[in-house]
Design a protein around this motif. Structure first.
Motif, PDB file in Angstrom:
ATOM      1  N   GLY A  38     -25.963  84.709  55.441  1.00 23.02           N
ATOM      2  CA  GLY A  38     -24.833  85.447  56.002  1.00 23.02           C
ATOM      3  C   GLY A  38     -24.696  86.889  55.559  1.00 23.02           C
ATOM      4  O   GLY A  38     -23.585  87.443  55.594  1.00 23.02           O
ATOM      5  N   TYR A  39     -25.788  87.536  55.205  1.00 23.44           N
ATOM      6  CA  TYR A  39     -25.713  88.930  54.776  1.00 23.44           C
ATOM      7  C   TYR A  39     -25.457  89.849  55.974  1.00 23.44           C
ATOM      8  O   TYR A  39     -26.113  89.734  57.020  1.00 23.44           O
ATOM      9  CB  TYR A  39     -27.009  89.354  54.077  1.00 23.44           C
ATOM     10  CG  TYR A  39     -27.132  88.841  52.663  1.00 23.44           C
ATOM     11  CD1 TYR A  39     -26.527  89.513  51.599  1.00 23.44           C
ATOM     12  CD2 TYR A  39     -27.845  87.668  52.389  1.00 23.44           C
ATOM     13  CE1 TYR A  39     -26.637  89.036  50.301  1.00 23.44           C
ATOM     14  CE2 TYR A  39     -27.958  87.180  51.094  1.00 23.44           C
ATOM     15  CZ  TYR A  39     -27.346  87.877  50.055  1.00 23.44           C
ATOM     16  OH  TYR A  39     -27.452  87.396  48.763  1.00 23.44           O
ATOM     17  N   ILE A  40     -24.498  90.736  55.813  1.00 23.61           N
ATOM     18  CA  ILE A  40     -24.225  91.771  56.809  1.00 23.61           C
ATOM     19  C   ILE A  40     -25.074  93.000  56.512  1.00 23.61           C
ATOM     20  O   ILE A  40     -25.652  93.620  57.398  1.00 23.61           O
ATOM     21  CB  ILE A  40     -22.730  92.141  56.810  1.00 23.61           C
ATOM     22  CG1 ILE A  40     -21.884  90.918  57.180  1.00 23.61           C
ATOM     23  CG2 ILE A  40     -22.459  93.302  57.774  1.00 23.61           C
ATOM     24  CD1 ILE A  40     -20.401  91.118  56.971  1.00 23.61           C
ATOM     25  N   ILE A  65     -32.040  89.371  46.434  1.00 22.11           N
ATOM     26  CA  ILE A  65     -31.332  89.882  47.611  1.00 22.11           C
ATOM     27  C   ILE A  65     -29.898  90.184  47.188  1.00 22.11           C
ATOM     28  O   ILE A  65     -29.184  89.297  46.702  1.00 22.11           O
ATOM     29  CB  ILE A  65     -31.333  88.855  48.754  1.00 22.11           C
ATOM     30  CG1 ILE A  65     -32.763  88.402  49.071  1.00 22.11           C
ATOM     31  CG2 ILE A  65     -30.653  89.431  49.995  1.00 22.11           C
ATOM     32  CD1 ILE A  65     -32.833  87.220  50.021  1.00 22.11           C
ATOM     33  N   LYS A  66     -29.482  91.417  47.360  1.00 24.57           N
ATOM     34  CA  LYS A  66     -28.125  91.827  47.005  1.00 24.57           C
ATOM     35  C   LYS A  66     -27.491  92.521  48.195  1.00 24.57           C
ATOM     36  O   LYS A  66     -28.137  93.343  48.848  1.00 24.57           O
ATOM     37  CB  LYS A  66     -28.143  92.764  45.803  1.00 24.57           C
ATOM     38  CG  LYS A  66     -28.714  92.162  44.533  1.00 24.57           C
ATOM     39  CD  LYS A  66     -28.688  93.163  43.370  1.00 24.57           C
ATOM     40  CE  LYS A  66     -29.294  92.563  42.116  1.00 24.57           C
ATOM     41  NZ  LYS A  66     -29.275  93.518  40.979  1.00 24.57           N
ATOM     42  N   GLY A  67     -26.239  92.171  48.479  1.00 25.22           N
ATOM     43  CA  GLY A  67     -25.580  92.812  49.607  1.00 25.22           C
ATOM     44  C   GLY A  67     -24.194  92.269  49.860  1.00 25.22           C
ATOM     45  O   GLY A  67     -23.562  91.693  48.965  1.00 25.22           O
ATOM     46  N   LYS A  68     -23.744  92.429  51.101  1.00 27.04           N
ATOM     47  CA  LYS A  68     -22.394  92.025  51.472  1.00 27.04           C
ATOM     48  C   LYS A  68     -22.448  90.971  52.571  1.00 27.04           C
ATOM     49  O   LYS A  68     -23.293  91.020  53.465  1.00 27.04           O
ATOM     50  CB  LYS A  68     -21.590  93.238  51.951  1.00 27.04           C
ATOM     51  CG  LYS A  68     -21.324  94.268  50.862  1.00 27.04           C
ATOM     52  CD  LYS A  68     -20.420  95.369  51.363  1.00 27.04           C
ATOM     53  CE  LYS A  68     -20.139  96.397  50.255  1.00 27.04           C
ATOM     54  NZ  LYS A  68     -19.395  95.766  49.131  1.00 27.04           N
ATOM     55  N   THR A  69     -21.534  90.029  52.467  1.00 25.72           N
ATOM     56  CA  THR A  69     -21.318  89.033  53.505  1.00 25.72           C
ATOM     57  C   THR A  69     -19.875  89.142  53.968  1.00 25.72           C
ATOM     58  O   THR A  69     -19.097  89.954  53.436  1.00 25.72           O
ATOM     59  CB  THR A  69     -21.575  87.612  52.982  1.00 25.72           C
ATOM     60  OG1 THR A  69     -20.545  87.266  52.036  1.00 25.72           O
ATOM     61  CG2 THR A  69     -22.932  87.516  52.297  1.00 25.72           C
ATOM     62  N   ASP A  71     -17.654  87.250  53.278  1.00 26.89           N
ATOM     63  CA  ASP A  71     -16.806  86.798  52.172  1.00 26.89           C
ATOM     64  C   ASP A  71     -16.861  87.737  50.968  1.00 26.89           C
ATOM     65  O   ASP A  71     -16.246  87.447  49.941  1.00 26.89           O
ATOM     66  CB  ASP A  71     -17.223  85.395  51.740  1.00 26.89           C
ATOM     67  CG  ASP A  71     -17.015  84.374  52.845  1.00 26.89           C
ATOM     68  OD1 ASP A  71     -16.009  84.490  53.574  1.00 26.89           O
ATOM     69  OD2 ASP A  71     -17.863  83.479  52.985  1.00 26.89           O
ATOM     70  N   GLY A  72     -17.625  88.825  51.072  1.00 27.94           N
ATOM     71  CA  GLY A  72     -17.697  89.758  49.947  1.00 27.94           C
ATOM     72  C   GLY A  72     -19.110  89.945  49.431  1.00 27.94           C
ATOM     73  O   GLY A  72     -20.094  89.581  50.094  1.00 27.94           O
ATOM     74  N   ASP A  73     -19.218  90.489  48.217  1.00 26.74           N
ATOM     75  CA  ASP A  73     -20.529  90.747  47.625  1.00 26.74           C
ATOM     76  C   ASP A  73     -21.243  89.434  47.307  1.00 26.74           C
ATOM     77  O   ASP A  73     -20.609  88.429  46.962  1.00 26.74           O
ATOM     78  CB  ASP A  73     -20.379  91.560  46.332  1.00 26.74           C
ATOM     79  CG  ASP A  73     -19.862  92.969  46.595  1.00 26.74           C
ATOM     80  OD1 ASP A  73     -19.977  93.433  47.748  1.00 26.74           O
ATOM     81  OD2 ASP A  73     -19.344  93.591  45.656  1.00 26.74           O
ATOM     82  N   LYS A  74     -22.568  89.482  47.411  1.00 26.63           N
ATOM     83  CA  LYS A  74     -23.346  88.269  47.178  1.00 26.63           C
ATOM     84  C   LYS A  74     -24.715  88.647  46.649  1.00 26.63           C
ATOM     85  O   LYS A  74     -25.247  89.715  46.954  1.00 26.63           O
ATOM     86  CB  LYS A  74     -23.494  87.478  48.487  1.00 26.63           C
ATOM     87  CG  LYS A  74     -24.202  86.134  48.340  1.00 26.63           C
ATOM     88  CD  LYS A  74     -24.155  85.367  49.662  1.00 26.63           C
ATOM     89  CE  LYS A  74     -24.812  84.000  49.521  1.00 26.63           C
ATOM     90  NZ  LYS A  74     -24.704  83.193  50.761  1.00 26.63           N
ATOM     91  N   GLU A  75     -25.297  87.748  45.844  1.00 24.88           N
ATOM     92  CA  GLU A  75     -26.665  87.921  45.358  1.00 24.88           C
ATOM     93  C   GLU A  75     -27.388  86.588  45.450  1.00 24.88           C
ATOM     94  O   GLU A  75     -26.859  85.544  45.057  1.00 24.88           O
ATOM     95  CB  GLU A  75     -26.686  88.425  43.917  1.00 24.88           C
ATOM     96  CG  GLU A  75     -28.082  88.613  43.358  1.00 24.88           C
ATOM     97  CD  GLU A  75     -28.098  89.299  41.994  1.00 24.88           C
ATOM     98  OE1 GLU A  75     -29.172  89.311  41.359  1.00 24.88           O
ATOM     99  OE2 GLU A  75     -27.041  89.807  41.572  1.00 24.88           O
ATOM    100  N   THR A  76     -28.598  86.618  45.979  1.00 22.50           N
ATOM    101  CA  THR A  76     -29.450  85.440  46.099  1.00 22.50           C
ATOM    102  C   THR A  76     -30.754  85.710  45.372  1.00 22.50           C
ATOM    103  O   THR A  76     -31.425  86.711  45.659  1.00 22.50           O
ATOM    104  CB  THR A  76     -29.740  85.105  47.578  1.00 22.50           C
ATOM    105  OG1 THR A  76     -28.503  84.928  48.280  1.00 22.50           O
ATOM    106  CG2 THR A  76     -30.574  83.835  47.693  1.00 22.50           C
ATOM    107  N   ASN A  77     -31.110  84.842  44.451  1.00 22.88           N
ATOM    108  CA  ASN A  77     -32.318  85.025  43.645  1.00 22.88           C
ATOM    109  C   ASN A  77     -33.342  83.963  44.028  1.00 22.88           C
ATOM    110  O   ASN A  77     -33.069  82.768  43.973  1.00 22.88           O
ATOM    111  CB  ASN A  77     -31.997  84.928  42.160  1.00 22.88           C
ATOM    112  CG  ASN A  77     -30.918  85.911  41.735  1.00 22.88           C
ATOM    113  OD1 ASN A  77     -29.843  85.508  41.286  1.00 22.88           O
ATOM    114  ND2 ASN A  77     -31.183  87.193  41.885  1.00 22.88           N
ATOM    115  N   ILE A  78     -34.533  84.414  44.397  1.00 21.24           N
ATOM    116  CA  ILE A  78     -35.544  83.546  44.978  1.00 21.24           C
ATOM    117  C   ILE A  78     -36.833  83.609  44.165  1.00 21.24           C
ATOM    118  O   ILE A  78     -37.221  84.660  43.650  1.00 21.24           O
ATOM    119  CB  ILE A  78     -35.823  83.967  46.436  1.00 21.24           C
ATOM    120  CG1 ILE A  78     -34.583  83.690  47.297  1.00 21.24           C
ATOM    121  CG2 ILE A  78     -37.036  83.237  47.016  1.00 21.24           C
ATOM    122  CD1 ILE A  78     -34.681  84.255  48.690  1.00 21.24           C
TER     123      ILE A  78
END
Length: 407
Positions: A38-40, A65-69, A71-78
């Protein structure tokens, strides 16, 4: 500014910052994850990871991956394990290895989660698995990067800490238990998808060359009559592998991990205390004797003193953990896998522990800078420079297996 680096025969573009530009198939998988999460707007950082001798068939990457959704700021680590190109290994079916791990994370892990959820098993009593992403493709395993949550691994040369060994034995018991639960709950699926999984090892001429090559290092650790015994055992090691690893007609079998060693078990600490372990790396899954998984774990990562103090207790812990886990499914462990059968199989296949330790130890005890390129080099001629600590480990193995009448 960009440069091109050849990493394990695959071309990767490298930015001046050191970040990697992933090849198109991997980038497409990351794009799917970005969309699903859901990253914008977002920014990604890709890094190559040194395997330090812990992985021989894959290029490893981290993607943040760092950014905004909405629902607000989000970070996904893969974490990505990407199949190397032009792998020269002939003792394994490498494509099948990746198929197996994709099967585990894409299918079986979800079934195991569902099985444990329906049984209302407490979090602390469950089999632990890393979160996987549906964007996983046939040549890449894409998982949550648990290093960002403090998970690491025990170093290959280190004697397994007792708590690590205890938690690992418990997890192994639950892994085997889930196989038998699945067999009971979905026998048709089990018959088609699990019982048909064969070992991916090939006991061919190249495997024999690898056996002979590793013997040139391990034989030097002992002398006199002990060296004679070790050489004699080496001459029948291939036959021992065939008998113990491939022949299970008289055994109670289940899905086995196949590569259950310290490097494939993530560990998390709270200060100095080990609090959690998570098994990974399912590329060598096969349907076989569960005692082999336990044996495979013990001998490459313990020394003689550890085994003297803790081996019997760890066997008890494994079996009692299996008993407790199966109780959640109203299954009696003595009906599923009787204790005397576990003990019989353990003793019958104990020589497998010496076999696998003699084959792995020279590589496991090679310093990080000198780890051979097993994926591309001739296994019969690879050269290692083992740490001097290997000598004591091998001498302890020889002493124990003499005592157990294997040598």
């Amino acid at each position: 500014m960009e440069a091109t680096e050849k990493c394990c025969d695959t071309q990767f573009k490298v930015l001046s910052t050191g970040d990697y530009i992933l090849p198109p198939p991997l980038q497409a998988s990351i794009d799917k994850i970005v969309e699903k999460e859901g990253y914008i707007s977002h920014k990604t950082i890709n890094r190559s990871i040194s395997t330090s001798g812990g992985n021989f068939l894959a290029d490893l990457f981290e993607v943040d991956i760092k950014g905004k959704t909405a629902d607000g700021d989000k970070e996904t680590n893969i974490f990505i394990k990407n199949k190397m190109e032009d792998i020269a290994v002939t003792v394994l079916d490498v494509s099948e290895c990746y198929n197996l791990e994709n099967f585990f994370y894409g299918d079986l892990s979800k079934m195991y989660d569902d099985i444990q959820n329906k049984a209302n098993i407490p979090i602390e009593e469950r089999y632990n698995m890393v979160k996987s992403y549906d964007a996983t493709n046939p040549n890449a395993i894409i998982l949550e990067n648990l290093s960002k949550k403090g998970f690491t691994t025990v170093h290959r040369m280190e004697v397994a800490p007792l708590k690590f060994a205890q938690l690992s034995a418990q997890q192994l018991a639950r892994f085997h238990g889930l196989s038998w639960v699945l067999e009971k709950q979905n026998p048709d699926y089990f018959a088609k998808k699990i019982r048909t999984i064969k070992p991916t090892y090939k006991l061919n001429d190249d495997y024999q060359k690898f056996v002979d090559n590793m013997a040139t290092y391990t034989d030097k650790c002992v002398d006199g009559e002990k060296r004679v015994k070790l050489k004699k055992f080496g001459s029948r090691m291939m036959e021992a592998m065939q008998r113990n690893y491939f022949e299970n007609d008289d055994s109670r079998c289940c899905l086995c991990h196949g590569d259950y060693r310290a490097n494939n078990i993530l560990v998390k600490k709270d200060g100095e205390e080990i609090i959690e372990v998570i098994p990974v790396d399912y590329q060598l899954l096969y349907y076989g004797c569960p005692a082999l998984d336990f044996i495979y774990f013990i001998f490459p990562c313990t020394d003689q003193e550890f085994r003297r103090q803790h081996l019997d207790d760890l066997k008890d812990l494994y079996y009692e953990s299996l008993r407790k886990f199966l109780q959640y499914f109203n299954m009696d462990v003595e009906s599923v896998y009787p204790r005397d059968e576990f003990e019989r199989e353990y003793k019958k296949r104990l020589e497998y522990g010496l076999t696998i330790a003699l084959l792995l130890t020279p590589v496991l005890f090679t310093n990080d800078d000198d780890v051979p390129d097993i994926a591309h080099d001739d296994l019969g001629s690879i050269s290692v420079t083992p740490d001097l600590k290997m000598d004591e480990r091998i001498r302890g193995l020889v002493d124990d297996f003499e005592k157990w009448h294997i040598l």
